[in-house]
Design an enzyme around this catalytic site. Structure first.
Site, PDB file in Angstrom:
ATOM      1  N   THR A  84      45.798  47.018  39.838  1.00 58.64           N
ATOM      2  CA  THR A  84      46.612  46.050  41.005  1.00 58.64           C
ATOM      3  C   THR A  84      48.002  46.917  41.314  1.00 58.64           C
ATOM      4  O   THR A  84      48.502  47.360  40.154  1.00 58.64           O
ATOM      5  CB  THR A  84      46.571  44.745  40.590  1.00 58.64           C
ATOM      6  OG1 THR A  84      47.320  44.183  41.731  1.00 58.64           O
ATOM      7  CG2 THR A  84      47.396  44.614  39.263  1.00 58.64           C
ATOM      8  N   SER A 132      48.595  49.565  42.529  1.00 58.01           N
ATOM      9  CA  SER A 132      48.912  51.166  42.081  1.00 58.01           C
ATOM     10  C   SER A 132      48.952  52.154  43.241  1.00 58.01           C
ATOM     11  O   SER A 132      49.366  53.175  42.993  1.00 58.01           O
ATOM     12  CB  SER A 132      47.573  51.483  41.132  1.00 58.01           C
ATOM     13  OG  SER A 132      46.620  51.227  42.069  1.00 58.01           O
ATOM     14  N   THR A 178      45.955  50.926  48.721  1.00 55.97           N
ATOM     15  CA  THR A 178      46.054  50.646  49.991  1.00 55.97           C
ATOM     16  C   THR A 178      46.895  51.649  50.920  1.00 55.97           C
ATOM     17  O   THR A 178      46.706  52.070  52.035  1.00 55.97           O
ATOM     18  CB  THR A 178      46.149  49.087  50.449  1.00 55.97           C
ATOM     19  OG1 THR A 178      45.410  48.348  49.930  1.00 55.97           O
ATOM     20  CG2 THR A 178      46.272  49.211  51.981  1.00 55.97           C
ATOM     21  N   ASP A 220      39.850  43.450  49.386  1.00 51.94           N
ATOM     22  CA  ASP A 220      40.734  42.330  49.329  1.00 51.94           C
ATOM     23  C   ASP A 220      40.404  41.485  50.342  1.00 51.94           C
ATOM     24  O   ASP A 220      40.688  40.162  50.258  1.00 51.94           O
ATOM     25  CB  ASP A 220      42.237  42.770  49.671  1.00 51.94           C
ATOM     26  CG  ASP A 220      42.963  43.472  48.253  1.00 51.94           C
ATOM     27  OD1 ASP A 220      42.135  43.549  47.117  1.00 51.94           O
ATOM     28  OD2 ASP A 220      44.229  43.742  48.353  1.00 51.94           O
ATOM     29  N   ASP A 271      41.354  38.040  39.578  1.00 52.92           N
ATOM     30  CA  ASP A 271      41.531  39.467  39.206  1.00 52.92           C
ATOM     31  C   ASP A 271      40.194  39.837  38.608  1.00 52.92           C
ATOM     32  O   ASP A 271      40.126  40.782  37.975  1.00 52.92           O
ATOM     33  CB  ASP A 271      42.781  40.005  38.261  1.00 52.92           C
ATOM     34  CG  ASP A 271      43.974  39.934  39.019  1.00 52.92           C
ATOM     35  OD1 ASP A 271      44.410  41.028  39.379  1.00 52.92           O
ATOM     36  OD2 ASP A 271      44.424  38.749  39.555  1.00 52.92           O
TER      37      ASP A 271
END
Length: 201
Positions: free
Chosen positions: A15, A17, A20, A39, A62
């Site tokens: 997450t 990182s 996107t 997402d 998560d």
């Protein structure tokens, strides 16, 4: 004119990182390509499929169960069905310099990469039903402190509760890395700001 085979690229990682942001940068260099972000498949409270975390008065967003993966897989299959699939491969024609977010740019037609689909998500390689579609796979890793600092800049709905990162986010990230550690077809890359030019994602 010879049509190109479909190519599906998976970009996953811890997450925050830079998944996107990297996806957007690559998309900018692949005119006509398509993207699907994991997402967008999060379940919404109080969906019974979500796992409660009573001590935080929150849910575990998560883990894989927090996502409607059946719908995501169906959407990927629909994209595949909507595009022609010729016999010869085009993988050798697709060059992505992930470290520099670049592809050759000389006289590129606007729809040149309409045969490419980029999948972006934090649990992209957890399901064989999805992972089997991908010809190229990248996993981004970031250090604990970098991840935590970047997580603080994000706004989620519902928002993170105090202690959620330490109790849920980071342990789930470690679990997923262990799940894929033996998948030698994944290009696992450690985070470096100068490589991605990403401050937030």
């Amino acid at each position: 004119m010879t049509e190109k085979a479909l190519i599906i690229v998976g970009i996953s990682g811890i997450t925050n990182s830079g998944k996107t942001s990297l996806t957007k940068k690559i998309k900018a260099h692949l005119p006509g390509c398509h993207t699907i972000c994991q997402d967008t498949y999060f379940l919404e409270p109080p969906d019974p499929r979500l796992t409660p975390v009573p001590e935080l008065d929150h849910y575990n967003f998560d883990e894989l169960n927090a996502l409607d993966m059946n719908t995501m897989i169906s959407d990927v299959q629909s994209w595949i069905d909507a595009h022609s699939i010729p016999q010869e491969s085009a993988l050798d024609d697709l060059y992505i310099d992930v470290q520099n977010n670049s592809t050759p740019q000389e006289s590129i037609p606007g729809d040149l990469y309409s045969n490419v689909l980029i999948l972006d998500g934090f649990r992209m390689f957890a399901l064989r039903e999805l992972e089997q579609y991908m010809q190229k796979k990248y996993f981004l890793r970031v250090p604990y402190e970098v991840c935590k600092a970047r997580r603080r800049t994000r706004h989620y709905t519902p928002p993170d509760k105090p202690g959620y990162f330490e109790k849920i986010v980071w342990p789930e990230s470690i679990t997923h890395q262990r799940e894929i550690q033996d998948q030698d077809d994944i290009d696992k890359m450690s985070w470096q700001r100068r490589h991605y030019g990403l401050d937030q994602s």
